[in-house]
Design an enzyme around this catalytic site. Structure first.
Site, PDB file in Angstrom:
ATOM      1  CD  GLU A   1       6.210   2.898  -0.294  1.00  2.00           C
ATOM      2  OE1 GLU A   1       6.742   2.417  -0.538  1.00  2.00           O
ATOM      3  OE2 GLU A   1       4.620   2.040   0.108  1.00  2.00           O
TER       4      GLU A   1
ATOM      5  CE  LYS B  64      -1.310   1.917  -6.562  1.00  2.00           C
ATOM      6  NZ  LYS B  64      -1.095   1.011  -5.401  1.00  2.00           N
TER       7      LYS B  64
ATOM      8  N   GLY C  80      -0.874  -0.614   4.932  1.00  2.00           N
ATOM      9  CA  GLY C  80      -2.051  -0.695   5.426  1.00  2.00           C
ATOM     10  C   GLY C  80      -2.446  -1.496   6.058  1.00  2.00           C
TER      11      GLY C  80
ATOM     12  CG  HIS D 169       7.435  -3.134   0.908  1.00  6.18           C
ATOM     13  ND1 HIS D 169       7.176  -4.418   0.965  1.00  6.18           N
ATOM     14  CD2 HIS D 169       6.940  -2.310   0.072  1.00  6.18           C
ATOM     15  CE1 HIS D 169       6.228  -4.463   0.887  1.00  6.18           C
ATOM     16  NE2 HIS D 169       6.094  -3.036  -0.169  1.00  6.18           N
TER      17      HIS D 169
ATOM     18  NE  ARG E 231       7.448   0.924  -5.847  1.00 13.65           N
ATOM     19  CZ  ARG E 231       6.928  -0.159  -5.464  1.00 13.65           C
ATOM     20  NH1 ARG E 231       5.756  -0.073  -6.534  1.00 13.65           N
ATOM     21  NH2 ARG E 231       7.286  -0.792  -5.211  1.00 13.65           N
TER      22      ARG E 231
ATOM     23  NE  ARG F 197       4.370 -10.410  -4.566  1.00 15.73           N
ATOM     24  CZ  ARG F 197       4.927  -9.264  -3.827  1.00 15.73           C
ATOM     25  NH1 ARG F 197       4.765  -8.226  -2.951  1.00 15.73           N
ATOM     26  NH2 ARG F 197       4.731  -7.885  -5.187  1.00 15.73           N
TER      27      ARG F 197
ATOM     28  CG  ASN G 130       4.288   2.507  -8.657  1.00 14.57           C
ATOM     29  OD1 ASN G 130       4.941   1.767  -9.491  1.00 14.57           O
ATOM     30  ND2 ASN G 130       3.402   2.638  -7.467  1.00 14.57           N
TER      31      ASN G 130
END
Length: 397
Positions: free
Chosen positions: A383, A17, A329, A179, A90, A240, A10
């Site tokens: 994921e 990651k 999370g 997502h 991803r 956001r 990712n």
């Protein structure tokens, strides 16, 4: 575990990651993070067999490539490199072009790059990471798994905005949703817990983290989701704003704000951080609220109220509802958030099982509502496993 290891990458604008996943079991053999790219303290850290290590990258140069190159050496040192069968990437935005996982070639890479105008903070970084991985692993097949793909099943009444047709035709302005890998994974896991085929399962999946979104899943397919043309829409998030009157943007620009200042405020300075004035982390919000901080209390109330409102509205998209599924999370770990959301939904018959709610945390799944009442549950998302499974499935196909 041989012959089922997929390297999942990712790549972000200033980070990368990675995880080495057994696509059959979902176990992570190796996890790591490259961060602070573009800065003098760029580094790569990883965890293997419970041991954590790190490596400083050179102060200048292509940090994405340096991180990938260091990963190659690490896989060699650990004796894992020869067991990798594929690499899964991803990719945040696939537009309307990509509704499923695809093998990456020059044309696919060019199309991902062309979609950068829809995700300027994400897709260009994905392309950099993909090119670095192709350079380091030219002999391995590489696949793109898109956040938007799961939501391509939405009907037009859900994804179209009430805007002139030409804005959709000329610029692709519509709801895309994000997502997708998380909503897809937990909807499948929910079907297992419910003892129903996925194609007959109806759930509302609630992914709550620093980024947050909700999805209505009817008969195993996404039929509506809260994020929109960009990930800014929908729920209040860490930084956001979520949904707001678009007239506010015009108002601020007329007040002399630049476009960059407006976007900074909506995406980086709003949400938990903006309302509380303290932090973007939900854990800090709850702690401060319990200590009596008024701003943290308001942030908590806005967040949970909006989550509950979206859940309630998405019941309209379903013929029946098997369960509400919390993940992410916050969704997996924050007992106060889940408890408050269920209180808002009491008109629909939801009643929290305090013991079940307390037990379903820190990696544990479980039902959090009382018997003989509408069901809500917690399912930890994975994921990376979705990306690994999708990559391996396409490889074998």
């Amino acid at each position: 575990m041989r012959h089922s290891l997929v390297l999942v990458i990712n790549s972000g604008s200033s980070s990368l990651k990675f995880a080495l996943i057994d696509a059959v079991s979902g176990d992570a053999r190796l996890t790591g993070l490259g961060e602070c790219f573009g800065l003098s303290d760029a580094s790569v850290s990883w965890k293997y067999d419970g041991e954590k290590s790190s490596f400083a990258l050179e102060a200048t140069g292509n940090h994405h490539q340096q991180a990938i190159d260091r990963l190659v050496l690490l896989l060699d040192e650990l004796g894992l490199k020869q067991d990798i069968i594929a690499i899964g990437h991803r990719v945040v935005h696939g537009g309307e072009r990509f509704s499923e996982t695809v093998k990456i070639d020059d044309q696919v890479l060019a199309e991902i790059e062309a979609l950068s105008e829809l995700a300027p903070l994400h897709n260009p970084a994905h392309v950099i990471g993909i090119r670095a991985a192709i350079s380091a692993f030219p002999y391995l097949p590489q696949y793109a798994v898109f956040d938007t793909a799961f939501h391509q099943s939405m009907p037009a009444k859900a994804y179209r905005y009430a805007l002139p047709e030409k804005l959709y035709q000329d610029f692709g302005i519509r709801r895309y949703g994000f997502h997708g890998t998380s909503h897809f994974f937990v909807s499948l896991e929910a079907a297992k817990l419910l003892g129903k085929p996925a194609e007959k399962t109806n759930v509302i999946t609630v992914h709550l983290g620093n980024g947050a979104s909700i999805c209505a899943v009817r008969n195993g397919q996404s039929v509506d989701t809260s994020m929109g043309f960009t990930p800014t829409a929908g729920l209040m998030m860490g930084t956001r704003c979520g949904d707001l009157d678009p007239g506010i943007v015009d108002f601020l620009i007329n007040k002399g704000w630049s476009q960059a200042e407006v976007q900074q405020a909506l995406n980086k300075e709003a949400g938990f951080l903006g309302v509380s004035g303290l932090t973007s982390d939900c854990r800090g919000i709850v702690e401060a609220m319990e200590a009596g901080h008024a701003g943290a209390k308001l942030a908590f109330e806005i967040f949970t109220y909006r989550v509950a409102k979206y859940i309630a509205s998405y019941m309209v998209a379903l013929d029946e509802l098997d369960a509400i599924v919390f993940t992410g999370g916050i969704g997996e770990n924050s007992l106060p958030v889940r408890s408050e959301v269920l209180k808002y939904l009491k008109i629909f018959g939801y009643r929290e099982d305090a013991t079940g709610n307390a037990n379903a945390r820190f990696g544990e799944k479980g039902v959090i509502t009382k018997p003989n009442t509408p069901m809500a549950m917690v399912i930890p998302t994975n994921e990376e496993w979705v990306i690994a499974r999708e990559s391996m499935a396409l490889l074998h196909a």
